[in-house]
Motif scaffolding. Structure first.
Motif, PDB file in Angstrom:
ATOM      1  N   VAL A 759       0.867  -1.185   0.000  1.00 39.13           N
ATOM      2  CA  VAL A 759       0.000   0.000   0.000  1.00 39.13           C
ATOM      3  C   VAL A 759       0.900   1.229   0.000  1.00 39.13           C
ATOM      4  CG1 VAL A 759      -1.816   1.274   1.194  1.00 39.13           C
ATOM      5  CG2 VAL A 759      -1.781  -1.224   1.304  1.00 39.13           C
ATOM      6  N   VAL A 760       0.579   2.189  -0.867  1.00 40.65           N
ATOM      7  CA  VAL A 760       1.321   3.446  -0.940  1.00 40.65           C
ATOM      8  C   VAL A 760       0.333   4.596  -0.841  1.00 40.65           C
ATOM      9  CG1 VAL A 760       2.735   4.939  -2.413  1.00 40.65           C
ATOM     10  CG2 VAL A 760       3.205   2.488  -2.315  1.00 40.65           C
ATOM     11  N   VAL A 761       0.668   5.592  -0.019  1.00 37.86           N
ATOM     12  CA  VAL A 761      -0.074   6.850  -0.015  1.00 37.86           C
ATOM     13  C   VAL A 761       0.636   7.775  -0.990  1.00 37.86           C
ATOM     14  CG1 VAL A 761      -0.877   8.797   1.345  1.00 37.86           C
ATOM     15  CG2 VAL A 761      -0.796   6.513   2.364  1.00 37.86           C
ATOM     16  N   ALA A 762      -0.030   8.112  -2.091  1.00 41.78           N
ATOM     17  CA  ALA A 762       0.612   8.868  -3.175  1.00 41.78           C
ATOM     18  C   ALA A 762       1.131  10.202  -2.668  1.00 41.78           C
ATOM     19  CB  ALA A 762      -0.380   9.083  -4.316  1.00 41.78           C
ATOM     20  N   ALA A 763       2.308  10.581  -3.160  1.00 42.04           N
ATOM     21  CA  ALA A 763       2.946  11.821  -2.728  1.00 42.04           C
ATOM     22  C   ALA A 763       2.220  13.037  -3.289  1.00 42.04           C
ATOM     23  CB  ALA A 763       4.402  11.832  -3.169  1.00 42.04           C
ATOM     24  N   HIS A 764       2.163  14.092  -2.477  1.00 40.08           N
ATOM     25  CA  HIS A 764       1.670  15.411  -2.883  1.00 40.08           C
ATOM     26  C   HIS A 764       0.278  15.352  -3.512  1.00 40.08           C
ATOM     27  CE1 HIS A 764       2.897  19.632  -4.549  1.00 40.08           C
ATOM     28  NE2 HIS A 764       1.995  19.671  -3.581  1.00 40.08           N
ATOM     29  N   HIS A 765      -0.591  14.497  -2.936  1.00 42.57           N
ATOM     30  CA  HIS A 765      -2.004  14.434  -3.322  1.00 42.57           C
ATOM     31  C   HIS A 765      -2.201  14.102  -4.808  1.00 42.57           C
ATOM     32  CE1 HIS A 765      -2.239  16.578   0.503  1.00 42.57           C
ATOM     33  NE2 HIS A 765      -1.466  17.515  -0.008  1.00 42.57           N
ATOM     34  N   GLY A 766      -1.225  13.405  -5.405  1.00 45.58           N
ATOM     35  CA  GLY A 766      -1.367  13.051  -6.810  1.00 45.58           C
ATOM     36  C   GLY A 766      -0.979  14.153  -7.763  1.00 45.58           C
ATOM     37  N   SER A 767      -0.146  15.089  -7.310  1.00 46.14           N
ATOM     38  CA  SER A 767       0.294  16.183  -8.170  1.00 46.14           C
ATOM     39  C   SER A 767       1.128  15.650  -9.325  1.00 46.14           C
ATOM     40  CB  SER A 767       1.106  17.188  -7.352  1.00 46.14           C
ATOM     41  OG  SER A 767       1.805  18.084  -8.198  1.00 46.14           O
ATOM     42  N   ARG A 768       1.149  16.397 -10.442  1.00 44.96           N
ATOM     43  CA  ARG A 768       1.945  15.984 -11.603  1.00 44.96           C
ATOM     44  C   ARG A 768       3.438  16.112 -11.339  1.00 44.96           C
ATOM     45  NH1 ARG A 768      -0.138  21.038 -13.259  1.00 44.96           N
ATOM     46  NH2 ARG A 768       1.459  22.638 -13.617  1.00 44.96           N
ATOM     47  N   THR A 769       3.821  16.810 -10.252  1.00 45.39           N
ATOM     48  CA  THR A 769       5.245  16.926  -9.904  1.00 45.39           C
ATOM     49  C   THR A 769       5.730  15.730  -9.108  1.00 45.39           C
ATOM     50  OG1 THR A 769       4.726  18.165  -7.886  1.00 45.39           O
ATOM     51  CG2 THR A 769       5.073  19.441  -9.907  1.00 45.39           C
ATOM     52  N   SER A 770       4.874  14.761  -8.846  1.00 45.99           N
ATOM     53  CA  SER A 770       5.240  13.572  -8.068  1.00 45.99           C
ATOM     54  C   SER A 770       4.785  12.331  -8.818  1.00 45.99           C
ATOM     55  CB  SER A 770       4.604  13.633  -6.677  1.00 45.99           C
ATOM     56  OG  SER A 770       4.987  14.800  -5.980  1.00 45.99           O
ATOM     57  N   PRO A 781       2.734  -1.075  -6.030  1.00 44.04           N
ATOM     58  CA  PRO A 781       1.779  -1.442  -4.978  1.00 44.04           C
ATOM     59  C   PRO A 781       0.531  -2.100  -5.556  1.00 44.04           C
ATOM     60  CG  PRO A 781       1.530   0.860  -5.482  1.00 44.04           C
ATOM     61  CD  PRO A 781       2.648   0.346  -6.373  1.00 44.04           C
ATOM     62  N   GLY A 782      -0.167  -2.792  -4.691  1.00 35.62           N
ATOM     63  CA  GLY A 782      -1.477  -3.302  -5.085  1.00 35.62           C
ATOM     64  C   GLY A 782      -2.560  -2.258  -4.891  1.00 35.62           C
ATOM     65  N   HIS A 783      -2.307  -1.297  -3.985  1.00 36.06           N
ATOM     66  CA  HIS A 783      -3.278  -0.247  -3.701  1.00 36.06           C
ATOM     67  C   HIS A 783      -2.539   1.068  -3.502  1.00 36.06           C
ATOM     68  CE1 HIS A 783      -6.468  -3.261  -2.913  1.00 36.06           C
ATOM     69  NE2 HIS A 783      -5.473  -3.976  -2.392  1.00 36.06           N
ATOM     70  N   VAL A 784      -3.122   2.149  -3.997  1.00 31.32           N
ATOM     71  CA  VAL A 784      -2.577   3.489  -3.790  1.00 31.32           C
ATOM     72  C   VAL A 784      -3.705   4.397  -3.295  1.00 31.32           C
ATOM     73  CG1 VAL A 784      -2.976   4.172  -6.197  1.00 31.32           C
ATOM     74  CG2 VAL A 784      -1.290   5.401  -4.812  1.00 31.32           C
ATOM     75  N   ILE A 785      -3.399   5.183  -2.274  1.00 28.64           N
ATOM     76  CA  ILE A 785      -4.387   6.068  -1.643  1.00 28.64           C
ATOM     77  C   ILE A 785      -4.011   7.506  -1.951  1.00 28.64           C
ATOM     78  CG2 ILE A 785      -5.391   6.818   0.540  1.00 28.64           C
ATOM     79  CD1 ILE A 785      -4.716   4.053   1.673  1.00 28.64           C
ATOM     80  N   LEU A 786      -4.991   8.300  -2.393  1.00 29.75           N
ATOM     81  CA  LEU A 786      -4.789   9.718  -2.640  1.00 29.75           C
ATOM     82  C   LEU A 786      -5.705  10.516  -1.713  1.00 29.75           C
ATOM     83  CD1 LEU A 786      -4.772   8.230  -5.764  1.00 29.75           C
ATOM     84  CD2 LEU A 786      -3.809  10.488  -6.223  1.00 29.75           C
ATOM     85  N   GLN A 787      -5.104  11.339  -0.860  1.00 26.39           N
ATOM     86  CA  GLN A 787      -5.871  12.220   0.022  1.00 26.39           C
ATOM     87  C   GLN A 787      -5.996  13.581  -0.647  1.00 26.39           C
ATOM     88  OE1 GLN A 787      -3.603  11.536   3.859  1.00 26.39           O
ATOM     89  NE2 GLN A 787      -5.701  11.274   4.602  1.00 26.39           N
ATOM     90  N   VAL A 788      -7.176  13.840  -1.182  1.00 28.99           N
ATOM     91  CA  VAL A 788      -7.423  15.080  -1.932  1.00 28.99           C
ATOM     92  C   VAL A 788      -8.798  15.619  -1.553  1.00 28.99           C
ATOM     93  CG1 VAL A 788      -5.933  14.594  -3.900  1.00 28.99           C
ATOM     94  CG2 VAL A 788      -8.242  13.683  -3.876  1.00 28.99           C
ATOM     95  N   GLY A 789      -8.983  16.911  -1.797  1.00 26.46           N
ATOM     96  CA  GLY A 789     -10.266  17.559  -1.572  1.00 26.46           C
ATOM     97  C   GLY A 789     -10.997  17.754  -2.884  1.00 26.46           C
ATOM     98  N   ARG A 790     -12.292  17.569  -2.856  1.00 31.61           N
ATOM     99  CA  ARG A 790     -13.099  17.733  -4.072  1.00 31.61           C
ATOM    100  C   ARG A 790     -13.067  19.187  -4.525  1.00 31.61           C
ATOM    101  NH1 ARG A 790     -17.712  14.902  -6.020  1.00 31.61           N
ATOM    102  NH2 ARG A 790     -17.775  15.281  -8.253  1.00 31.61           N
ATOM    103  N   TRP A 791     -12.916  19.411  -5.815  1.00 31.33           N
ATOM    104  CA  TRP A 791     -12.887  20.736  -6.421  1.00 31.33           C
ATOM    105  C   TRP A 791     -11.769  21.604  -5.833  1.00 31.33           C
ATOM    106  CZ3 TRP A 791     -18.129  19.663  -4.430  1.00 31.33           C
ATOM    107  CH2 TRP A 791     -18.929  19.025  -5.386  1.00 31.33           C
TER     108      TRP A 791
END
Length: 848
Positions: A759-770, A781-791
């Motif tokens: 499991v990986v928590v994606a760096a920088h909320h899934g930014s294109r710089t990461s 990983p088998g799973h990747v988590i992105l912590q982001v806010g809608r809109w």
């Protein structure tokens, strides 16, 4: 008993609808109705043994189905009010009418509105509008007043404005407040932010009764405000008068919650009953003295009935002025039933009055069962009725002389009457406190031990002194020429309230009993135990149990509280771990648990000087999971969306050890100056997160892979790349927490031989710089988590990044679409699930 059983079945049918992830279709409801009618017909026409029980069950099934169907039809109708896809996150021209008392803050105003016209169409009828002042200067800046100031906003005004519209969507976390449910109950189906300068079209003063009532509330608030300015508890006095609680400080709410006085600050049934009771006494006294055409009015119509009508009218007007909440609705319906019984000369028991009120409340608002006020208010009245009935004695009580001979009847002794009244009040308060304790533990995850003490002196002061003075202040403030009297009333009411709050604040600082969130049966068992313990007459009132069984002694009922008090959620075993990726919007907060330890990686964002995700989300989540302390708090870097909630976390729970990539102590001292609050105690130990630091607990190893160096401060361009990177390895699966590192740091990690992770928590909320291609291929990983806010304004996550992870074979989990994410490493396998999908209800909007 039959009628009350049918009411209970109908209420159960209403409750069942609100537990469904999706609503049944209309054909299914009609087929179900035909089946229920057939069952009821067969049961009532049957002649076999036990047909009485079958008829009762068939009637209960029919009553429950009626409640189920009516609620489902109403819910379908409300779900049809939806913001169409082409209007989502776009500016729409609307003409709307303000429907409630606007909430006014220095930097913004908000209100509920009825949409009269929209272009393009496809906007729900009821929306919530936020009118910002503009000029936002960051989370640490003081609110900037509007320039020019907001116009005077009140119900009935029709405005033409441009709105940026979005559907109602809020954070979804385990055991957390459901804002989408709250909005759905209120009929709000979208939210809009004002763009440009709105135009006032007209004012519809008498368009509906609700608008008239809200305009009256506005006028009262406007008249009271000059007398309440500068008073420490002025907002509480306004809340007691008109139910406007928006100005009550969060710190005051915390004091009221911990001391058990929240019901007094809200306009509850006791306030309405007191006011209507005074009105009834005055009306009855006047009715008995007035004449018309030579005859007393009491000879034409009984004074008791006239007083009941006046009491009902006063209660209705006060309920409208108070905002028509669920406790107010319940009280008014009960008074209406009593008044109707008086007019028809019917004798109704308290339980029948309560059942009739429940039917009336749910007929007007089937979503009332989703509010805590519905259950708390009805449960409190049930307790009062039961305990009050048990206190009645069969015969007159007499006092005895010194010789032991009955002397003076208690009815003639003022001292005895006072003693009985005090004893009854104390018993009622004790009973209500502990009967509501399981429900309050379900809501707030704690039980206040000081509630009986605080209520003992607060109830008479609030009910008999502060609330009447607040109402008199509201009345005199509206009358020109009574400024001196209004000022005196405000000073007196606030003085009494201020003196009352001094011991209350001290009591609120005392420890409470923490309660971890558990299954429903724990709270139901505690409620049953409270019934047994607090109702001594229960064994004599119940029918004999079969096989010679007996009800337990009342004192044994308290044992039913023990499972709730000592409940502890299941924790991982040795070598296992559990990750909670909390839904904190555009920020990061990761709670990691092992067999006997808890670690928090980042603390979410700060939104303003008095609001952050630490107090809003993280600390309540820790309490709900029974976590009393944190063994480690890791702050990856100093960005406000990762470190903004640290202060609240340190204030809310003890922390043994902190790790950070910067000087956290200096950062906290600076933040304390910015928010204007005193410095909070730091953790027992503080260390930098640096490559090579590692430890092992409960069979799980932790190791920092980045950064390579330790710096007290970093340049803004280096902040993200200096984030802490933590690798967690259990006996069965591994986890990688990456903070906000970017391509340069990712390349350095890959170059040093970065090992794969489950499991990986994606760096920088899934930014294109990461999330570079090399990094993704290295961790596989088998799973990747992105912590982001809608809109979010950064357009995270990037589409190419999502494709990169998906092409590598990882399943993508997003907090903006799925709410909080839970990953459980167990010997039998790795389990992943989202809070939204595991606890979905029909009002939760569909995510992409």
């Amino acid at each position: 008993m039959f009628g009350r059983g049918m009411v209970a079945a109908g209420v159960l049918g209403v409750v069942v609808v609100h537990q469904l992830p999706t609503l049944p279709t209309t054909p299914v409801l009609w087929v179900g109705t035909a089946g229920v009618l057939l069952v009821a017909l067969l049961a009532w026409r049957g002649r076999r043994l036990g047909r009485g029980v079958l008829r009762w069950l068939a009637s209960a099934l029919a009553a429950g189905w009626v409640g189920f169907c009516l609620t489902a039809f109403w819910a379908h109708h409300r779900l049809e009010q939806v913001l169409v896809a082409q209007n989502v996150d776009r500016v729409t021209r609307v003409e709307l009418r303000i429907e409630n008392l606007p909430r006014l803050l220095p930097d913004r105003a908000s209100f509920e509105a009825l949409v009269l016209w929209a272009h393009p169409p496809g906007v729900p009828e009821r929306i919530r509008v936020t009118w910002p002042a503009g000029g936002w200067r960051g989370p640490y800046a003081a609110p900037v007043p509007a320039d020019p100031p907001f116009p005077e906003l009140h119900a009935g005004q029709v405005w033409r404005m441009a709105l940026l519209l979005r559907p109602i969507q809020a954070a979804r976390n385990l055991h957390a407040f459901d804002y989408e449910r709250h909005s759905f109950v209120s009929g709000i189906r979208a939210q809009g932010t004002v763009r440009g300068r709105p135009e006032l079209v007209r004012t519809d003063r008498w368009v509906s009764l609700s608008v008239v009532a809200e305009r009256a509330r506005h006028e009262v608030r406007k008249a009271m405000d000059p007398y309440l300015q500068g008073l420490r508890y002025g907002s509480v006095l306004r809340a007691l008068a008109i139910g406007d609680q928006d100005g009550v400080d969060d710190a005051d709410w915390m004091v009221f919650n911990r001391s058990g006085l929240t019901h007094l600050v809200s306009i509850s049934g006791s306030h309405i009953t007191m006011l209507s009771g005074f009105a009834a006494l005055a009306a009855a006294a006047l009715w008995r003295r007035l004449r018309w055409r030579g005859r007393l009015l009491a000879e034409r119509w009984p004074a008791r009935r006239a007083a009941a009508c006046v009491a009902l009218l006063v209660a209705w007007l006060y309920c409208l002025l108070a905002g028509w909440g669920v406790p107010a609705q319940r009280t008014f319906m009960m008074l209406a039933v009593v008044a109707g019984a008086q007019a028809l000369q019917l004798r109704l028991s308290g339980s029948r009055v309560l059942a009739a009120a429940a039917v009336a409340v749910l007929a007007l608002d089937p979503w009332a069962v989703l509010t805590s006020g519905f259950w708390l208010s009805f449960l409190a009245v049930c307790v009062l009725l039961a305990v009050g009935a048990s206190e009645r004695s069969p015969g007159p009580i007499t006092e005895r002389s010194s010789a032991g001979v009955p002397d003076v009847p208690a009815a003639d002794s003022v001292r005895v009457r006072w003693w009985r009244a005090i004893r009854l009040a104390a018993r009622l308060q004790w009973a209500v406190t502990w009967a509501l304790a399981p429900a309050l533990a379900w809501l707030f995850y704690e039980i206040s031990l000081v509630s009986p003490i605080a209520n003992a002196y607060s109830i008479p002061l609030i009910e008999l002194v502060v609330t009447p003075l607040s109402l008199l202040l509201a009345a005199t403030a509206l009358v020109p020429g009574l400024q001196t009297l209004a000022s005196g009333l405000a000073w007196l009411a606030h003085g009494v309230l201020y003196l009352m709050m001094q011991p209350t604040e001290w009591l609120a600082r005392l420890p409470t009993i923490p309660i971890a969130a558990g299954p429903v049966w724990l709270y139901l068992l505690a409620c049953a135990g409270a019934v047994v313990a607090l109702w001594p007459g229960l064994p004599t009132r119940c029918r004999p149990l079969p096989w010679g069984w007996r009800l337990p002694h009342p004192a044994w009922g308290w044992l039913a509280f023990l499972p709730m008090v000592f409940w502890a959620p299941s924790t991982p075993a040795e070598g296992e771990w559990e990750l909670h990726a909390l839904d904190v919007g555009q920020g990061s907060a990761l709670l990691l648990r092992t067999a006997s330890h808890a670690l928090l990686f980042d603390a979410g964002a700060r939104h303003s000087r008095d609001s952050d995700e630490g107090s809003r989300t993280i600390v309540p989540a820790l309490r709900a999971q029974g976590i009393r302390r944190l063994d480690a708090l890791i702050v990856s870097h100093a960005d406000v969306d990762h470190a903004g909630g640290v202060r609240s976390v340190l204030a809310g729970v003890p922390v043994e050890q902190t790790f950070s990539s910067f000087d956290l102590a200096s950062w906290l001292r600076r933040e304390a100056r910015l928010v204007g609050e005193p410095q909070i105690p730091a953790a027992l130990a503080a260390s930098p997160c640096q490559f090579g630091t590692h430890w092992s607990i409960d069979g799980v190893s932790f190791e920092f892979l980045w950064p390579m160096d330790v710096r007290h401060t970093r340049r803004s361009k280096e902040t993200n790349d200096g984030s802490c990177v933590l690798r967690v390895r259990g006996a069965y699966h591994s986890l990688l927490l990456t903070g906000d590192i970017e391509r340069r740091a990712e390349a350095a990690l890959v170059l040093r031989g970065l090992s794969p992770a489950d499991v990986v928590v994606a760096a920088h909320h899934g930014s294109r710089t990461s999330s570079s291609a090399e990094f993704v291929q290295a961790v596989t990983p088998g799973h990747v988590i992105l912590q982001v806010g809608r809109w979010n304004r950064h357009s995270h996550p990037d589409a190419d990044v999502l494709s990169r992870w998906a092409d590598a074979g990882a399943r993508v989990w997003r907090t903006d679409w799925q709410g909080g994410i839970v990953a459980r490493s167990r010997g039998e396998g790795l389990t992943m699930y989202s809070i939204l999908e595991s606890s979905r209800r029909y009002w939760h909007g569909r995510r992409p």
